[in-house]
Design an enzyme around this catalytic site. Structure first.
Site, PDB file in Angstrom:
ATOM      1  N   GLU A 124       9.511 -11.077  -6.617  1.00  0.00           N
ATOM      2  CA  GLU A 124       8.785 -10.627  -5.085  1.00  0.00           C
ATOM      3  C   GLU A 124       9.549  -9.429  -4.648  1.00  0.00           C
ATOM      4  O   GLU A 124      11.035  -9.620  -4.677  1.00  0.00           O
ATOM      5  CB  GLU A 124       8.809 -12.298  -4.996  1.00  0.00           C
ATOM      6  CG  GLU A 124       7.927 -12.027  -3.621  1.00  0.00           C
ATOM      7  CD  GLU A 124       6.374 -11.676  -3.718  1.00  0.00           C
ATOM      8  OE1 GLU A 124       6.466 -10.722  -3.903  1.00  0.00           O
ATOM      9  OE2 GLU A 124       5.632 -12.708  -3.064  1.00  0.00           O
TER      10      GLU A 124
ATOM     11  N   PHE B 256       8.062  -7.578  10.866  1.00  0.00           N
ATOM     12  CA  PHE B 256       6.889  -6.633   9.675  1.00  0.00           C
ATOM     13  C   PHE B 256       7.869  -5.456   8.916  1.00  0.00           C
ATOM     14  O   PHE B 256       8.024  -4.495  10.059  1.00  0.00           O
ATOM     15  CB  PHE B 256       5.525  -6.588  10.735  1.00  0.00           C
ATOM     16  CG  PHE B 256       5.467  -6.383   9.604  1.00  0.00           C
ATOM     17  CD1 PHE B 256       4.525  -7.785   9.389  1.00  0.00           C
ATOM     18  CD2 PHE B 256       4.462  -5.198   9.070  1.00  0.00           C
ATOM     19  CE1 PHE B 256       3.670  -7.541   8.056  1.00  0.00           C
ATOM     20  CE2 PHE B 256       3.201  -5.391   8.553  1.00  0.00           C
ATOM     21  CZ  PHE B 256       2.934  -6.482   7.127  1.00  0.00           C
TER      22      PHE B 256
ATOM     23  N   LYS C  27      13.221 -13.711   4.504  1.00  0.00           N
ATOM     24  CA  LYS C  27      13.240 -13.575   5.972  1.00  0.00           C
ATOM     25  C   LYS C  27      13.665 -15.048   5.746  1.00  0.00           C
ATOM     26  O   LYS C  27      12.740 -15.594   6.155  1.00  0.00           O
ATOM     27  CB  LYS C  27      11.483 -13.514   6.056  1.00  0.00           C
ATOM     28  CG  LYS C  27      11.300 -11.783   6.725  1.00  0.00           C
ATOM     29  CD  LYS C  27       9.616 -11.879   7.059  1.00  0.00           C
ATOM     30  CE  LYS C  27       9.399 -10.594   6.590  1.00  0.00           C
ATOM     31  NZ  LYS C  27       8.095 -10.590   7.404  1.00  0.00           N
TER      32      LYS C  27
ATOM     33  N   ARG D  95       3.119   1.984   1.305  1.00  0.00           N
ATOM     34  CA  ARG D  95       3.669   1.496   0.097  1.00  0.00           C
ATOM     35  C   ARG D  95       4.450   2.310  -0.917  1.00  0.00           C
ATOM     36  O   ARG D  95       5.200   2.099  -1.559  1.00  0.00           O
ATOM     37  CB  ARG D  95       2.744   0.131  -1.043  1.00  0.00           C
ATOM     38  CG  ARG D  95       1.753  -0.818  -0.669  1.00  0.00           C
ATOM     39  CD  ARG D  95       0.831  -1.154  -1.798  1.00  0.00           C
ATOM     40  NE  ARG D  95       0.010  -2.312  -1.528  1.00  0.00           N
ATOM     41  CZ  ARG D  95      -0.262  -3.372  -1.431  1.00  0.00           C
ATOM     42  NH1 ARG D  95       1.356  -3.563  -1.325  1.00  0.00           N
ATOM     43  NH2 ARG D  95      -1.421  -3.740  -0.926  1.00  0.00           N
TER      44      ARG D  95
ATOM     45  N   ASP E  47       3.702  -3.250   2.099  1.00  0.00           N
ATOM     46  CA  ASP E  47       2.090  -2.605   3.035  1.00  0.00           C
ATOM     47  C   ASP E  47       2.188  -2.992   4.141  1.00  0.00           C
ATOM     48  O   ASP E  47       2.133  -3.858   4.496  1.00  0.00           O
ATOM     49  CB  ASP E  47       0.766  -2.550   2.272  1.00  0.00           C
ATOM     50  CG  ASP E  47       0.679  -4.322   2.579  1.00  0.00           C
ATOM     51  OD1 ASP E  47       1.038  -5.163   2.050  1.00  0.00           O
ATOM     52  OD2 ASP E  47      -0.980  -4.398   2.501  1.00  0.00           O
TER      53      ASP E  47
ATOM     54  N   LYS F  74       0.240  -6.788  -5.097  1.00  0.00           N
ATOM     55  CA  LYS F  74       0.892  -5.888  -5.737  1.00  0.00           C
ATOM     56  C   LYS F  74       1.976  -5.151  -5.117  1.00  0.00           C
ATOM     57  O   LYS F  74       3.338  -4.573  -5.939  1.00  0.00           O
ATOM     58  CB  LYS F  74      -0.460  -4.470  -4.587  1.00  0.00           C
ATOM     59  CG  LYS F  74      -1.261  -4.551  -4.853  1.00  0.00           C
ATOM     60  CD  LYS F  74      -2.547  -4.123  -4.391  1.00  0.00           C
ATOM     61  CE  LYS F  74      -3.871  -4.419  -4.500  1.00  0.00           C
ATOM     62  NZ  LYS F  74      -4.578  -3.742  -3.483  1.00  0.00           N
ATOM     63  N   GLY F  75       2.976  -5.953  -3.955  1.00  0.00           N
ATOM     64  CA  GLY F  75       4.116  -5.555  -3.414  1.00  0.00           C
ATOM     65  C   GLY F  75       5.286  -5.195  -4.205  1.00  0.00           C
ATOM     66  O   GLY F  75       6.072  -4.063  -3.692  1.00  0.00           O
TER      67      GLY F  75
ATOM     68  N   ASP G  67       8.913 -14.841   3.309  1.00  0.00           N
ATOM     69  CA  ASP G  67       8.509 -15.371   4.617  1.00  0.00           C
ATOM     70  C   ASP G  67       8.172 -16.634   4.389  1.00  0.00           C
ATOM     71  O   ASP G  67       9.753 -16.830   5.209  1.00  0.00           O
ATOM     72  CB  ASP G  67       6.708 -14.039   4.742  1.00  0.00           C
ATOM     73  CG  ASP G  67       6.886 -13.858   6.524  1.00  0.00           C
ATOM     74  OD1 ASP G  67       6.277 -14.919   7.054  1.00  0.00           O
ATOM     75  OD2 ASP G  67       6.937 -13.437   7.193  1.00  0.00           O
TER      76      ASP G  67
HETATM   77  P1  IMP Z   1       5.088 -15.887   2.894  1.00  0.00           P
HETATM   78  O1  IMP Z   1       3.760 -16.686   2.234  1.00  0.00           O
HETATM   79  O2  IMP Z   1       4.541 -16.510   4.114  1.00  0.00           O
HETATM   80  O3  IMP Z   1       6.209 -16.046   2.018  1.00  0.00           O
HETATM   81  O4  IMP Z   1       4.553 -14.804   2.596  1.00  0.00           O
HETATM   82  C1  IMP Z   1       4.899 -13.811   1.462  1.00  0.00           C
HETATM   83  C2  IMP Z   1       4.268 -12.641   1.167  1.00  0.00           C
HETATM   84  O5  IMP Z   1       3.895 -11.638   2.466  1.00  0.00           O
HETATM   85  C3  IMP Z   1       4.683 -11.278   0.382  1.00  0.00           C
HETATM   86  O6  IMP Z   1       5.209 -11.599  -0.824  1.00  0.00           O
HETATM   87  C4  IMP Z   1       5.042 -10.255   1.258  1.00  0.00           C
HETATM   88  O7  IMP Z   1       3.291  -9.759   0.232  1.00  0.00           O
HETATM   89  C5  IMP Z   1       3.579 -10.497   2.540  1.00  0.00           C
HETATM   90  N1  IMP Z   1       4.419 -10.191   3.524  1.00  0.00           N
HETATM   91  C6  IMP Z   1       5.973 -10.803   4.445  1.00  0.00           C
HETATM   92  N2  IMP Z   1       6.501 -10.860   5.303  1.00  0.00           N
HETATM   93  C7  IMP Z   1       6.107  -8.959   5.181  1.00  0.00           C
HETATM   94  C8  IMP Z   1       6.107  -7.512   5.508  1.00  0.00           C
HETATM   95  O8  IMP Z   1       7.169  -7.590   6.206  1.00  0.00           O
HETATM   96  N3  IMP Z   1       5.848  -6.549   5.524  1.00  0.00           N
HETATM   97  C9  IMP Z   1       5.086  -6.720   4.372  1.00  0.00           C
HETATM   98  N4  IMP Z   1       4.338  -7.718   3.937  1.00  0.00           N
HETATM   99  C10 IMP Z   1       4.876  -8.887   4.032  1.00  0.00           C
HETATM  100 MG    MG Z   2       4.270  -9.379  -1.893  1.00  0.00          MG
END
Ligand code: IMP
Ligand code: MG
Length: 177
Positions: free
Chosen positions: A99, A152, A131, A165, A159, A43-44, A103
């Protein structure tokens, strides 16, 4: 939930808009004369997508997917489930995954590989925030709005337990735990 004592402003709505515009300019240039299918990750990324498309001059269509990455707390695991899939044939199309933040890269890596296997003409990724120092698996991200630290973040689609959001600015948590 939103309390100024716990949140510090990280990016203002104005700064976000500047990054979105710059990304749109690059995309307009790179996709000139082509049609692009934007694949928004729910949803982000909804706020980012809706602002980005307003600046696009190239022909574009929009699709939505919802992925779920199970993990402990705020860490994703790499075990990704597709909750809502794309509703159209992506073969020979130019895909641009939209996206809001990357992270570890686990969620996107899984999804990127899956799209590639359906033989589109191209697949690229645009993310508002990256990140970079949290990356665990490699993801080929072409368009990055801003590199961020490993804090974070919440707001502008991001969210905290499904809330926040709706905030226009992006904040980091003063006391993450
Ligand atoms: P990854 O698989 O570790 O790269 O995670 C990516 C997903 O985690 C993103 O699409 C976000 O939905 C969520 N996410 C990662 N970092 C943050 C943050 O700082 N705040 C909120 N959601 C996050
Ligand atoms: Mg996301």
């Amino acid at each position: 939930m939103f309390d100024n004592r716990n949140f510090t402003k990280y990016l203002s709505a104005h700064e976000i808009e500047g990054s979105v515009q710059q990304l749109a300019e690059r995309i307009n240039k790179d996709y000139e004369g082509k049609e692009v299918l934007l694949v928004c990750i729910l949803k982000g990324a909804i706020l980012f997508l809706s602002d980005l498309i307003r600046h696009l001059k190239v022909d574009c269509r929009v699709e939505f997917v919802r992925l779920s990455s199970y993990g402990k707390g705020r860490e994703s695991s790499g075990t990704v489930t597709i909750i809502k899939d794309i509703q159209t044939d992506i073969r020979d199309k130019h895909l641009l995954i939209v996206e809001e933040i990357i992270d570890s890269g686990r969620t996107l890596r899984f999804f990127y590989e899956r799209l590639k296997s359906a033989q589109p003409a191209s697949v690229e990724i645009v993310t508002l925030l990256d990140k970079t120092n949290k990356r665990v698996v490699d993801v080929p991200v072409k368009y990055v709005g801003r590199e961020t630290s490993d804090q974070f973040l919440v707001g502008y689609g991001l969210d905290l337990e499904e809330k926040c959001r709706n905030l226009k600015d992006i904040y980091y948590l003063k006391y993450p735990n």
